[in-house]
Scaffold this active site. Structure first.
Site, PDB file in Angstrom:
ATOM      1  N   ARG A  47      45.713   7.081  46.403  1.00 10.10           N
ATOM      2  CA  ARG A  47      46.957   6.779  45.805  1.00 10.10           C
ATOM      3  C   ARG A  47      47.293   6.750  44.396  1.00 10.10           C
ATOM      4  O   ARG A  47      48.090   7.260  43.766  1.00 10.10           O
ATOM      5  CB  ARG A  47      47.645   5.540  46.558  1.00 10.10           C
ATOM      6  N   TYR A  99      71.693  19.720  41.916  1.00 11.24           N
ATOM      7  CA  TYR A  99      71.211  19.680  42.968  1.00 11.24           C
ATOM      8  C   TYR A  99      71.474  18.497  43.782  1.00 11.24           C
ATOM      9  O   TYR A  99      71.467  17.391  43.601  1.00 11.24           O
ATOM     10  CB  TYR A  99      69.550  19.918  42.897  1.00 11.24           C
ATOM     11  N   ASP A 170      65.690  19.919  35.066  1.00  8.19           N
ATOM     12  CA  ASP A 170      64.864  20.592  36.417  1.00  8.19           C
ATOM     13  C   ASP A 170      64.645  21.801  35.993  1.00  8.19           C
ATOM     14  O   ASP A 170      65.680  22.718  35.793  1.00  8.19           O
ATOM     15  CB  ASP A 170      66.011  20.344  37.275  1.00  8.19           C
ATOM     16  N   LYS A 195      59.026  25.370  45.591  1.00 12.91           N
ATOM     17  CA  LYS A 195      59.753  26.653  45.547  1.00 12.91           C
ATOM     18  C   LYS A 195      58.727  27.767  44.733  1.00 12.91           C
ATOM     19  O   LYS A 195      58.026  27.869  45.401  1.00 12.91           O
ATOM     20  CB  LYS A 195      60.823  26.294  44.707  1.00 12.91           C
TER      21      LYS A 195
END
Ligand code: PLP
Length: 371
Positions: A47, A99, A170, A195
Site C-alpha cells: 500500500r 470533467y 488535468d 485513457k
C-alpha cells in the site's frame, strides 16, 4: 532525452538477479526486513510502495518533467486525493465544464468541507473576481470535455502566482506529447491513465505529477498511502508497458483526428466541429501556442438536432457507442445523456475518441452513418 526514449527506458529496471530485460511484476505485498530492522530493498508494504508502482511513478514524473509522481487506482482517486489534501474550509476555483466525475465529487462529497466556484477560468476578469483570501487551488482542464475549450495555462498561472494559489491541470486529453503544463508554470498535473496512457481500454488508473516535492505534495502522498487507492502491481506493469508506445500511438491518433475533423467540418449535415486543430476553433491560436499537437478527441453538432445525433451515434460500424476515450478503437458518445440533468452540453452533440483504425475506413464509416 526525448519523450520516445523516456517512454521506453524511464520505467524499466533490468532485474539484477535474473537479468530479465523487462522488469518483472512483484506481486508480494510485504518485503523482508534487514537484520537491523531496516528495509534494504526500499519497500515495506505494497500500500505504501511497490517496485512496479515506483517504476511507473518515476516514468510519469520524467514524462511530465516533474520532481515526483504518484500513481492511483483511477483518475477520480487521483483528483480526490488533491481535494482531500486541502485544509477544510479552503476555496477551489474550477472550470464550469470540469470533467463531470470530479465536478460531482466537489459538489456532493466535499459539500460543507471545501468551498467551490465553477466559472469560466479563461476569462481573466471573472477569474480575478472570484479569488478569495482562502482560495488555495485553481483546477484546469484543457482541452476540456466535451466542448474542447482551451484554457490559456500561462495566463491563469500569472494570476494565481500573485496570490500564491496552486494550479493543478488535468492533462488527460492532451498527454505530455501535446502539452506540458509544468513547463507552462502549473504546480501539478492530474491524469486519468485509463485513457491514452493505458491506451487499450483495458486498464483503470490515475496519476498526479508534481513540479516540486513540497509540503502539499507530502500531504498528497499521505492521502495516497493512508487511503490506499493505489493500483495493483499488475496494473502498474501493464500501464508501464503501454506507455512505451504512447508517443507513436498519439501521433497516429492525432493524425486521424485532424483528418476526421476536416472531413466532418465540410459535411453538409454537420453544424459545427469542435477540435483545437481546426483554424475555425475559437481558441486555435492559444492551442497552437501552448500545445505541440491537438489531441484526438473531437465533438460535433448535427443540424438534425438531438434525434439525428441519437441516430448517428448508433449508425457506425467502426465507431462503437461507448463512454471513455484514448483507446486504439474509435468510440462515439452522446455526452449530454451521460452527464446528467445539470449538463451544459448541447443535445445535438456527439463526442468522438478517434482511434488508430485506418483513416479511410473511419471516414467511409462516418459517411455511411451520416447518410
Ligand atoms: C476519464 C477522465 C477522468 C476520470 O478518470 P477515471 O480514470 O475514469 O477515474 C478525469 N478527467 C478526465 C478529463 C477524464 O477524461
Amino acid at each position: 532525452m526525448k519523450i520516445e526514449t523516456i517512454a521506453i527506458h524511464a520505467g524499466n529496471h533490468i532485474d539484477a538477479g535474473t537479468r530479465a530485460v523487462v522488469q518483472p511484476i512483484i506481486t508480494a505485498t510485504t518485503f523482508q526486513r534487514g537484520e537491523d530492522g531496516g528495509f534494504p530493498g526500499g519497500h515495506i508494504y505494497t500500500r505504501a510502495s511497490n517496485p512496479n508502482r515506483t517504476s511507473l511513478e518515476q516514468l510519469l514524473a520524467k514524462l511530465e518533467g516533474g520532481e515526483d509522481a504518484a500513481a492511483f487506482s483511477s483518475g477520480n482517486a487521483a483528483g480526490m486525493s488533491v481535494f482531500q489534501a486541502l485544509e477544510p474550509g479552503s476555496h477551489i476555483i474550477a472550470p464550469d465544464d470540469m470533467y463531470h466525475g470530479l465536478r460531482n465529487q466537489l459538489k456532493l462529497l466535499f459539500a460543507g468541507i471545501l468551498e467551490v466556484d465553477f466559472i469560466d477560468v479563461n476569462d481573466s476578469e471573472v477569474l480575478q473576481a472570484h479569488i478569495r483570501p482562502n482560495t488555495k487551488l485553481i483546477w484546469l482542464e484543457t482541452p476540456s470535455n466535451p466542448l474542447l475549450k482551451i484554457t490559456d495555462i500561462k495566463q491563469v498561472v500569472a494570476i494565481s502566482a500573485n496570490h500564491g494559489i496552486r494550479v493543478v491541470c488535468d492533462n488527460t486529453f492532451a498527454t505530455p506529447l501535446c502539452q506540458q503544463p509544468l513547463a507552462l508554470g502549473a504546480d501539478m498535473i492530474m491524469h486519468s491513465t485509463t485513457k491514452y496512457f493505458g491506451g487499450h481500454s483495458d486498464l483503470l488508473g490515475g496519476a498526479l505529477i508534481t513540479a516540486k516535492k513540497d509540503a502539499f505534495w507530502e500531504k498528497v502522498r499521505t492521502v495516497q498511502t493512508m487511503g490506499g487507492a493505489v493500483p495493483s502491481p499488475t496494473d502498474c506493469y501493464y500501464l508501464t508497458r503501454s506507455i512505451k508506445t504512447l508517443p507513436y500511438r498519439m501521433r497516429g491518433h492525432m493524425n486521424n483526428a485532424q483528418l476526421l475533423a476536416e472531413y466532418l467540418e465540410a459535411h453538409p449535415k454537420v453544424e459545427r466541429v469542435m477540435y483545437p486543430g481546426l483554424p475555425s476553433h475559437p481558441q486555435h491560436a492559444i492551442a497552437k501556442a501552448q500545445m505541440a499537437g491537438f489531441g484526438a478527441v473531437l465533438s460535433f453538432q448535427l443540424k438534425g438536432g438531438e434525434a439525428e445525433a441519437k441516430r448517428v451515434v448508433n449508425a457506425g460500424q467502426l465507431f462503437t457507442q461507448a463512454t471513455s476515450l484514448g483507446g486504439v478503437e474509435s468510440l462515439i458518445e452522446h455526452r449530454a445523456s451521460v452527464e446528467g440533468p445539470d449538463t451544459k452540453t448541447p443535445f445535438n452533440l456527439l463526442r468522438v475518441s478517434v482511434g488508430l483504425e485506418h483513416i479511410d475506413d473511419l471516414i467511409a464509416d462516418m459517411e455511411r452513418a451520416l447518410g
